[in-house]
Enzyme design. Structure first.
Site, mmCIF file in Angstrom:
data_model
loop_
_atom_site.group_PDB
_atom_site.id
_atom_site.type_symbol
_atom_site.label_atom_id
_atom_site.label_comp_id
_atom_site.label_asym_id
_atom_site.label_seq_id
_atom_site.Cartn_x
_atom_site.Cartn_y
_atom_site.Cartn_z
ATOM 1 C CB SER A 242 8.964 16.057 -62.961
ATOM 2 O OG SER A 242 7.574 16.709 -63.551
ATOM 3 C CG ASP A 334 12.039 21.828 -67.337
ATOM 4 O OD1 ASP A 334 10.865 21.820 -67.803
ATOM 5 O OD2 ASP A 334 12.481 21.086 -66.531
ATOM 6 C CG HIS A 369 10.160 18.411 -67.569
ATOM 7 N ND1 HIS A 369 10.844 19.008 -66.464
ATOM 8 C CD2 HIS A 369 9.268 17.677 -67.315
ATOM 9 C CE1 HIS A 369 9.838 18.347 -65.491
ATOM 10 N NE2 HIS A 369 9.098 17.579 -65.892
#
Length: 438
Positions: A242, A334, A369
């Site tokens: 991330s 994602d 994600h």
């Protein structure tokens, strides 16, 4: 079924192992064709309970082998050896939007596996199981050492593998939620890498001064690894997830201090002001806050903050400068970062620069994600508090549970292979360019 005639036998092997290690669940000594439910229950450190369950019918010998026999319903269906872990979900009545994360890696994740009569979906706590056993899943293998690090103003924890070093090193960065997250680094150390989990958004120095760290904070962490007597200073990698990918790519491309052997980026992007610090990158995202979307379930979708991918080179890391192998792990569903679009742009940039032989991309079409270590329960959405704004929202991460869970297992195996090849392999690291669909 007459409990006096049939004493159901339940075994889970190994009953104690790493969280990424498969186990075999075997139910024996029941009548042939017997309907049963296998139930998993875990109470995590925050006090919330999670459960998973699956329906089975025993074979002609009165046996169920979860690694071979299909679940006929429950929290998963079909032959899924580790389904009782990755399909764990909060028990009915729990707070919404929970996420299961291990905080204290010095203790195991304990899961109670039980067998109940019939195909059941609720009321497990009100019944006496036919058989039950407790299994332990660890992030730290025996002999792994946990060493808190405070030198240089760092808030970090170093995990050293068991045995005699020195070992290749790895700098582990999590995302925009901040805090010192240790469980992935502990697991990486269990696989032979001296791994430094680094808090760079909420470290002690920031909490005391209110000032967000500069880029030299990451170089300090690198030097701590490089100079540690049990670390091979010439064999250090960086792994980011991330927001952690933003700093990982920036340091890999521009730092004159960090000489990385390889880089792994999970669910992130190269889009950022390249001259910026951590604070400026956060501010860059905030300027695009108007692109944030909210779906019908009031879940926040952040992925458009960096779209469309800029054409101005001042706003994306020049990955054409990379001189070490790069692995991109991409969930195509994602909903937090434009990971797929970013990966394709990075691929084009590296092709134009002539260094795309260093690039490997793992594409997972129905993954979201949060691609975590294997058998971590899939969290399509969870409560999330941004470090920069302190805004508390329910963030949509994406992914379909079965596909996401299989993607986690595949990506983890290939990530370990990538790290072994480039950190334990030859003195001339390299990676073949590839784009794999799973």
């Amino acid at each position: 079924m007459d409990r006096r005639q049939y004493r159901v036998k339940l075994s889970v092997q190994p009953s104690r192992g790493l969280v990424d290690e498969k186990f075999i669940i075997l139910v024996q000594n029941t009548p042939p064709g017997f309907w049963l439910t296998i139930h998993a229950l875990h109470k995590c450190e925050d006090g919330h309970s999670w459960e998973a369950f699956a329906h089975y019918t025993t074979n002609a010998t009165g046996t169920v082998n979860v690694s071979e026999d299909p679940s006929l319903g429950g929290t998963y269906s079909g032959v899924e050896q580790m389904g009782l872990l990755w399909s764990l979900r909060p028990v009915p009545g729990s707070k919404p939007a929970l996420r299961l994360r291990k905080v204290n890696v010095l203790t195991p994740m304990e899961v109670t596996i039980s067998v109940y009569q019939g195909h059941q979906t609720k009321g497990f706590m009100d019944q006496v199981p036919l058989a039950s056993t407790v299994v332990e899943r660890w992030y730290m293998a025996p002999g792994v050492r946990r060493v808190p690090i405070t030198e240089g103003g760092l808030t970090a924890t170093l995990f050293l593998p068991s045995g005699l070093g020195p070992f290749p090193g790895l700098l582990d960065l999590w995302g925009g939620g901040g805090k010192l997250v240790e469980y992935r680094a502990a697991l990486l150390a269990s696989h032979g890498f001296a791994s430094l989990a680094l808090d760079y958004l909420t470290p002690k120095i920031t909490m005391e001064t209110g000032k967000i760290v500069d880029n030299d904070y990451f170089e300090t962490a690198y030097r701590v690894l490089e100079q540690h007597p049990e670390v091979l200073g010439s064999r250090i990698a960086m792994l980011g997830l991330s927001f952690g990918t933003s700093m990982t790519l920036k340091m890999a491309a521009y730092s004159k201090v960090m000489k990385l052997r390889c880089v792994v980026c999970v669910g992130g992007s190269h889009v950022q002001p390249i001259e910026g610090s951590v604070e400026q990158i956060l501010s860059f995202s905030q300027k695009n806050a108007g692109k944030t979307r909210i779906n019908e379930e009031n879940q926040v979708i952040y992925r458009n903050l960096q779209l469309p991918i800029p054409t101005d080179p001042a706003f994306k890391v020049d990955v054409g400068r990379l001189q070490c192998p790069l692995l991109l792990v991409v969930g195509e569903d994602d909903q937090c970062w434009p990971a797929y679009e970013s990966a394709m742009d990075m691929k084009d940039m590296m092709q134009r620069a002539g260094n795309d032989h260093l690039l490997t991309i793992l594409l997972y079409p129905k993954a979201g994600h949060l691609l975590e270590p294997p058998y971590t329960p899939h969290a399509r959405f969870t409560t999330f508090r941004r470090v920069d704004t302190r805004e508390k929202v329910v963030a949509l991460w994406g992914g379909e549970t079965v596909a996401h869970s299989h993607s986690q297992e595949d990506a983890w195996r290939k990530t370990l292979d990538f790290l072994r090849e480039n950190l334990y392999g030859s003195t001339n690291p390299g990676a073949a360019s590839s784009c794999k669909n799973n």
